[in-house]
Design a protein around this motif. Structure first.
Motif, short mmCIF file in Angstrom:
data_model
loop_
_atom_site.label_atom_id
_atom_site.label_comp_id
_atom_site.label_asym_id
_atom_site.label_seq_id
_atom_site.Cartn_x
_atom_site.Cartn_y
_atom_site.Cartn_z
N LEU A 137 15.22 5.08 9.01
CA LEU A 137 16.41 5.05 8.14
C LEU A 137 17.19 6.37 8.13
N GLY A 138 16.61 7.39 8.73
CA GLY A 138 17.33 8.65 8.94
C GLY A 138 17.77 9.31 7.65
N SER A 139 19.01 9.79 7.63
CA SER A 139 19.48 10.53 6.46
C SER A 139 20.35 9.65 5.57
N SER A 157 10.10 11.43 1.37
CA SER A 157 11.54 11.36 1.65
C SER A 157 12.32 10.63 0.55
N SER A 158 11.86 9.44 0.20
CA SER A 158 12.60 8.65 -0.79
C SER A 158 12.54 9.27 -2.18
N ILE A 159 11.54 10.07 -2.44
CA ILE A 159 11.39 10.66 -3.78
C ILE A 159 12.30 11.88 -3.94
N PHE A 180 0.86 -1.19 0.00
CA PHE A 180 0.00 0.00 0.00
C PHE A 180 0.89 1.23 0.00
N ASP A 181 0.57 2.20 -0.83
CA ASP A 181 1.26 3.50 -0.73
C ASP A 181 0.32 4.61 -1.19
N ASP A 182 0.26 5.68 -0.37
CA ASP A 182 -0.66 6.78 -0.68
C ASP A 182 0.06 8.08 -1.04
C1 FAD Z 1 15.97 16.40 1.47
C2 FAD Z 1 16.42 15.00 1.76
C3 FAD Z 1 17.64 14.57 1.28
C4 FAD Z 1 18.06 13.26 1.52
N1 FAD Z 1 19.25 12.85 1.00
C5 FAD Z 1 19.66 11.58 1.19
C6 FAD Z 1 20.85 11.11 0.61
O1 FAD Z 1 21.55 11.84 -0.12
N2 FAD Z 1 21.23 9.83 0.84
C7 FAD Z 1 20.48 8.97 1.62
O2 FAD Z 1 20.85 7.82 1.80
N3 FAD Z 1 19.33 9.40 2.19
C8 FAD Z 1 18.92 10.67 2.00
N4 FAD Z 1 17.75 11.11 2.57
C9 FAD Z 1 17.07 10.20 3.52
C10 FAD Z 1 16.24 9.16 2.80
O3 FAD Z 1 15.44 9.81 1.90
C11 FAD Z 1 15.46 8.34 3.84
O4 FAD Z 1 16.33 7.66 4.68
C12 FAD Z 1 14.56 7.31 3.16
O5 FAD Z 1 13.93 7.86 2.05
C13 FAD Z 1 13.51 6.78 4.11
O6 FAD Z 1 12.76 5.82 3.41
P1 FAD Z 1 11.46 5.18 4.01
O7 FAD Z 1 10.97 4.20 3.03
O8 FAD Z 1 11.69 4.72 5.40
O9 FAD Z 1 10.42 6.40 4.15
P2 FAD Z 1 9.63 7.21 3.03
O10 FAD Z 1 10.47 7.49 1.87
O11 FAD Z 1 9.00 8.36 3.74
O12 FAD Z 1 8.51 6.19 2.56
C14 FAD Z 1 7.37 5.90 3.30
C15 FAD Z 1 6.24 5.60 2.33
O13 FAD Z 1 5.10 5.18 3.08
C16 FAD Z 1 3.92 5.77 2.52
N5 FAD Z 1 2.92 5.80 3.58
C17 FAD Z 1 3.04 6.34 4.81
N6 FAD Z 1 1.90 6.15 5.51
C18 FAD Z 1 1.06 5.46 4.69
C19 FAD Z 1 -0.27 4.93 4.87
N7 FAD Z 1 -0.97 5.05 6.01
N8 FAD Z 1 -0.86 4.30 3.82
C20 FAD Z 1 -0.18 4.12 2.66
N9 FAD Z 1 1.09 4.59 2.47
C21 FAD Z 1 1.69 5.23 3.47
C22 FAD Z 1 4.42 7.14 2.05
O14 FAD Z 1 3.60 7.66 1.05
C23 FAD Z 1 5.82 6.83 1.54
O15 FAD Z 1 5.82 6.51 0.16
C24 FAD Z 1 17.28 12.39 2.31
C25 FAD Z 1 16.03 12.81 2.76
C26 FAD Z 1 15.60 14.11 2.49
C27 FAD Z 1 14.24 14.55 2.97
#
Ligand code: FAD
Length: 346
Positions: free
Chosen positions: A311-313, A38-40, A31-33
């Motif tokens: 997963l932080g930064s 962050s990842s985009i 599921f993704d909404d």
């Molecule tokens: C400006 C910026 C620069 C960065 N630069 C780097 C970099 O250079 N190198 C690096 O390694 N990392 C970088 N990061 C960090 C990296 O982006 C994150 O560590 C990573 O994207 C986290 O991934 P995630 O899947 O945990 O979270 P997310 O990417 O936030 O994914 C979570 C997903 O869950 C979905 N979701 C949430 N709740 C629901 C729900 N109730 N129902 C359905 N879908 C839901 C969201 O839509 C989203 O698609 C950066 C981040 C930012 C903001």
């Protein structure tokens, strides 16, 4: 529908876990909404060294060993380029910083990653009087391309529901979970900062740190490496560069601000001297934890409910590594590394 896993979230965490499930012939639906970005919007850098203080990143060698083959496999599977190998060079601002670099390059854990030859700056548009230090084994993952292509692949195979997951509708039984018409053995929440809406895990100490990045067009800059100074300058090709990013603690929205744009440009202009145009600006919230380690594991009382977050930064490097650990924990009962197990906060 009967599957092994429901995954909530298709960011770097969700994608890495899906790939592990595919590799192990497990069935799943995601599921993704689109509520988190962050990842985009991520800069996409993978870099095994903390460039502020020249310290090593937790298990960086092991992370790279796992992550890079996963991204290579994804390139082949999705038919797109994702992993761009490119050096990262740190701009020094004093002789003291140069000395700190040499001292760090002697340390176990940093030796393989810090080039001990310093580089003179040959670029007239860059101001770097104290030379540059090169980090080895670095690159940029095109996370937007990965996200778009992976979601396309999931849609094509009827594995993605582009809708919000409503936690209140989840029924948890002894050996399964039921969500509307889907029955699964396990559910993994990989919602990034969306965890704040998740009643199972919302009280864990995931703070969230907003980041904003600019994309600029700078035809005269001619940079062929990632430059790290007070901000990163990341070449994207065709004279485009990403500049960032900010670390904001109060605002937790995905909204871009003029203040962040001004701050990034002010910093950029302290070491880059050429004309450029700002083409775009993006914002997202990093899922950050106070001890800078992921938040992974099983819910305190619900045996089939799991978390993959925090997963932080550094999501690019760490996500595939943590996906392996979580899979082995769920399927083979291999204990999680205590440092990443969310039970450390229970
Ligand atoms: C400006 C910026 C620069 C960065 N630069 C780097 C970099 O250079 N190198 C690096 O390694 N990392 C970088 N990061 C960090 C990296 O982006 C994150 O560590 C990573 O994207 C986290 O991934 P995630 O899947 O945990 O979270 P997310 O990417 O936030 O994914 C979570 C997903 O869950 C979905 N979701 C949430 N709740 C629901 C729900 N109730 N129902 C359905 N879908 C839901 C969201 O839509 C989203 O698609 C950066 C981040 C930012 C903001």
């Amino acid at each position: 529908m009967n599957v092994d896993y429901i995954i909530v979230g298709c960011g770097l965490a969700g994608i890495s876990f899906c790939e592990k499930l595919k590799e192990q012939d497990k069935t799943f639906v995601v599921f993704d909404d689109g509520s988190q970005q962050s990842s985009i919007v991520a800069g996409g850098l993978y870099n095994p060294v903390t460039l502020k203080r020249f310290t090593s990143v937790w298990k960086s060698e092991a992370q790279l060993e796992v992550a890079l083959p996963v991204y290579k496999k994804l390139e082949d599977k999705l038919g797109v380029s994702l992993d761009y190998k490119i050096p990262v060079k740190r701009r020094f601002t004093s002789l003291e910083e140069q000395n700190n670099w040499f001292a760090a390059s002697d340390k176990v854990g940093l030796k393989p990653f810090l080039n001990t030859s310093l580089f003179d700056n040959a670029n007239p548009k860059i101001n770097a009087d104290f030379k540059l230090g090169e980090v080895l084994q670095t690159g940029r993952l095109d996370t937007k391309q990965l996200s778009d292509s992976y979601k396309g692949y999931l849609l094509e195979h009827n594995l993605l529901v582009t809708d919000s997951f409503n936690h209140a509708d989840l029924v948890i039984e002894d050996s399964s979970v039921i969500y509307k018409t889907i029955t699964a053995k396990h559910i993994v929440f990989a919602e990034g900062f969306g965890i704040k809406q998740n009643p199972f895990f919302k009280d864990l100490p995931l703070g969230g740190t907003k980041g904003q990045l600019l994309t600029i067009h700078a035809p005269d800059l001619k940079l062929d490496y990632v430059l790290k100074s007070s901000v990163f300058v990341i070449p994207l090709g065709d004279d485009m560069y990403r500049v960032g990013s900010t670390y904001e603690q109060k605002d937790k929205t995905n909204t871009i601000t003029q203040e962040a744009r001004d701050m990034l440009l002010d910093k950029l202009k302290t070491f880059v001297d050429c004309d450029f145009q700002v083409v775009s600006q993006v914002a997202g919230v990093r899922p950050t934890v106070k001890d800078r380690k992921p938040l992974v594991g099983r819910h305190q009382t619900n045996q089939n409910v799991y978390l993959f977050n925090g997963l932080g930064s550094r999501g690019v490097m760490i996500a595939p590594f943590v996906a392996n650990q979580l899979f082995d924990f769920i399927e083979k009962n291999v204990p999680l590394d205590q440092e990443i197990d969310c039970s450390r906060f229970f």
